[in-house]
Design an enzyme around this catalytic site. Structure first.
Site, PDB file in Angstrom:
ATOM      1  N   LYS A  12       0.851  -1.205   0.000  1.00 42.62           N
ATOM      2  CA  LYS A  12       0.000   0.000   0.000  1.00 42.62           C
ATOM      3  C   LYS A  12       0.879   1.244   0.000  1.00 42.62           C
ATOM      4  O   LYS A  12       2.010   1.227   0.508  1.00 42.62           O
ATOM      5  CB  LYS A  12      -0.952   0.020   1.203  1.00 42.62           C
ATOM      6  CG  LYS A  12      -0.306   0.009   2.603  1.00 42.62           C
ATOM      7  CD  LYS A  12       0.071   1.359   3.162  1.00 42.62           C
ATOM      8  CE  LYS A  12       0.683   1.246   4.566  1.00 42.62           C
ATOM      9  NZ  LYS A  12       1.532   2.375   4.934  1.00 42.62           N
ATOM     10  N   ASP A 145      -3.261  -1.788   9.728  1.00 39.29           N
ATOM     11  CA  ASP A 145      -3.439  -1.742   8.272  1.00 39.29           C
ATOM     12  C   ASP A 145      -4.076  -3.004   7.691  1.00 39.29           C
ATOM     13  O   ASP A 145      -4.414  -3.035   6.518  1.00 39.29           O
ATOM     14  CB  ASP A 145      -2.080  -1.560   7.578  1.00 39.29           C
ATOM     15  CG  ASP A 145      -1.456  -0.214   7.896  1.00 39.29           C
ATOM     16  OD1 ASP A 145      -2.173   0.689   8.366  1.00 39.29           O
ATOM     17  OD2 ASP A 145      -0.247  -0.069   7.663  1.00 39.29           O
TER      18      ASP A 145
HETATM   19  P1  ATP Z   1       3.290  -0.505   8.039  1.00 40.13           P
HETATM   20  O1  ATP Z   1       3.409   0.316   6.812  1.00 40.13           O
HETATM   21  O2  ATP Z   1       2.018  -1.301   8.138  1.00 40.13           O
HETATM   22  O3  ATP Z   1       3.667   0.211   9.294  1.00 40.13           O
HETATM   23  P2  ATP Z   1       5.780  -1.646   7.322  1.00 40.13           P
HETATM   24  O4  ATP Z   1       5.678  -1.843   5.849  1.00 40.13           O
HETATM   25  O5  ATP Z   1       6.525  -0.442   7.769  1.00 40.13           O
HETATM   26  O6  ATP Z   1       4.351  -1.667   7.934  1.00 40.13           O
HETATM   27  P3  ATP Z   1       6.339  -4.423   7.687  1.00 40.13           P
HETATM   28  O7  ATP Z   1       7.018  -4.794   6.415  1.00 40.13           O
HETATM   29  O8  ATP Z   1       4.938  -4.841   7.851  1.00 40.13           O
HETATM   30  O9  ATP Z   1       6.468  -2.876   7.964  1.00 40.13           O
HETATM   31  O10 ATP Z   1       7.264  -4.987   8.878  1.00 40.13           O
HETATM   32  C1  ATP Z   1       7.268  -4.454  10.165  1.00 40.13           C
HETATM   33  C2  ATP Z   1       7.986  -5.422  11.121  1.00 40.13           C
HETATM   34  O11 ATP Z   1       7.220  -6.609  11.263  1.00 40.13           O
HETATM   35  C3  ATP Z   1       9.378  -5.838  10.663  1.00 40.13           C
HETATM   36  O12 ATP Z   1      10.277  -5.482  11.677  1.00 40.13           O
HETATM   37  C4  ATP Z   1       9.325  -7.346  10.480  1.00 40.13           C
HETATM   38  O13 ATP Z   1      10.446  -7.992  11.033  1.00 40.13           O
HETATM   39  C5  ATP Z   1       8.054  -7.775  11.205  1.00 40.13           C
HETATM   40  N1  ATP Z   1       7.266  -8.787  10.455  1.00 40.13           N
HETATM   41  C6  ATP Z   1       6.581  -9.784  10.985  1.00 40.13           C
HETATM   42  N2  ATP Z   1       5.954 -10.496  10.035  1.00 40.13           N
HETATM   43  C7  ATP Z   1       6.246  -9.936   8.870  1.00 40.13           C
HETATM   44  C8  ATP Z   1       5.882 -10.220   7.525  1.00 40.13           C
HETATM   45  N3  ATP Z   1       5.101 -11.248   7.195  1.00 40.13           N
HETATM   46  N4  ATP Z   1       6.361  -9.407   6.555  1.00 40.13           N
HETATM   47  C9  ATP Z   1       7.147  -8.360   6.885  1.00 40.13           C
HETATM   48  N5  ATP Z   1       7.519  -8.052   8.130  1.00 40.13           N
HETATM   49  C10 ATP Z   1       7.084  -8.826   9.124  1.00 40.13           C
END
Ligand code: ATP
Length: 299
Positions: A12, A145
């Protein structure tokens, strides 16, 4: 009942994000426009007779650094499995394989998209009849989210970002996403935020035609950007480079560090290659808005 289910879970982008205030529960009330784009994690779920649940990361996953993607119960995929097991009173035996393409901890919602895909797959594989509203409530327990990825491909998010209203969106545009190799913690970003009290919510109305969309881009802003820039100043350089390529708008997504430019025509391969050059270590991807958030590839 099915035994195999493949789901493509998109990233997203936040086309604007206002922080309206701090809540009693420690979260912030936000107002944002979510758009799902065609940068996908591909997940394959296969039911087994026995043996519990296993999760494998495919070797051709793009740019996942060691330790960045937990394979234990901390992974949102396994947390989603456990949640459904508890809620539906089942015991799952599953093999889950993921080809991870969405940069991790990047503001692109990858973990939430994977969790949403898992909730959907579990309902299909185990024949669990759960109304969409309840599935959304399960999702909200896993992350703010997740509910977005279970709904429409473009939506306004209020509250923690999980009170959603679908929006009509002009979709003839491209985004160049740049994820620099820095870690920016979402918690720290929100913690450092100096709220501009009284800030008016941007005009987040529907932008279903080109003119309305361009006007909305001009008015949109991410309130978290200033904090993200303090923590990762190189983003300023990337913003400049994306503008030089003719972006109609440049935004930080979520709490960063991904920054993206919006283009009204398809960026050339030369442009993309020039952004990829120079040994910066940044991930550079081109993506377009999609019409379905979770794509069930094999039914
Ligand atoms: P958001 O934009 O929803 O805040 P994000 O894109 O910044 O999320 P994610 O990629 O969802 O962040 O990852 C956040 C944390 O969650 C990371 O530190 C990761 O280690 C952990 N995590 C747990 N499960 C997953 C997964 N399936 N995919 C990615 N990260 C994961």
């Amino acid at each position: 009942m099915r035994t195999r289910c493949e789901i493509w879970a998109p990233a997203k982008l936040n086309l604007g994000l206002r922080v309206l205030g701090r809540r009693a529960d420690g979260y912030h009330d936000i107002l944002t426009r979510f758009v799902a784009v065609d940068l996908y994690d591909q997940l394959v779920f296969t039911r087994r007779i026995a043996g519990g649940v296993s999760l494998q990361l495919q070797v051709d996953s793009a740019g996942v650094r060691p330790g960045e993607f937990p394979l234990d119960e901390g992974n949102l995929i396994l947390r989603a499995v456990r949640l459904v097991e508890r809620a539906a009173g089942i015991r799952a035996s599953l093999s889950i394989s993921i080809r991870k393409t969405i940069p991790i901890a990047a503001g692109l919602g990858g973990g939430s998209a994977d969790a949403a895909a898992t909730l959907l797959a579990m309902t299909r594989l185990y024949g669990i009849d759960v109304p969409p509203r309840e599935l959304g409530a399960w999702g909200a327990q896993l992350g703010a989210d997740v509910r977005f990825f279970l709904g429409e491909s473009a939506a306004m998010g209020r509250g923690r970002g999980d009170e959603l209203t679908p929006i009509s969106l002009f979709r003839q545009w491209w985004a160049i996403l740049v994820t620099p190799p820095v870690f920016v913690s979402a918690g720290d970003v929100y913690g450092d935020l100096r709220l501009t009290l009284g800030a008016k919510a941007a005009n987040f109305h529907d932008c279903r035609d080109r003119e309305g969309f361009l006007a909305a881009l001009r008015r949109s802003h991410n309130d978290l950007e200033a904090v993200v820039l303090r923590r990762a100043p190189e983003i300023l350089l990337w913003q400049g480079r994306l503008r030089e390529q003719g972006a109609a708008g440049v935004f930080v997504s979520g709490s960063g560090p991904t920054v993206f430019g919006v283009y009204m025509s398809q960026p050339s391969e030369k442009t993309v290659q020039s952004l990829r050059g120079g040994g910066t270590g940044a991930r550079v991807e081109v993506a377009r808005p999609v019409t379905t958030p979770l794509a069930l590839v094999v039914q």
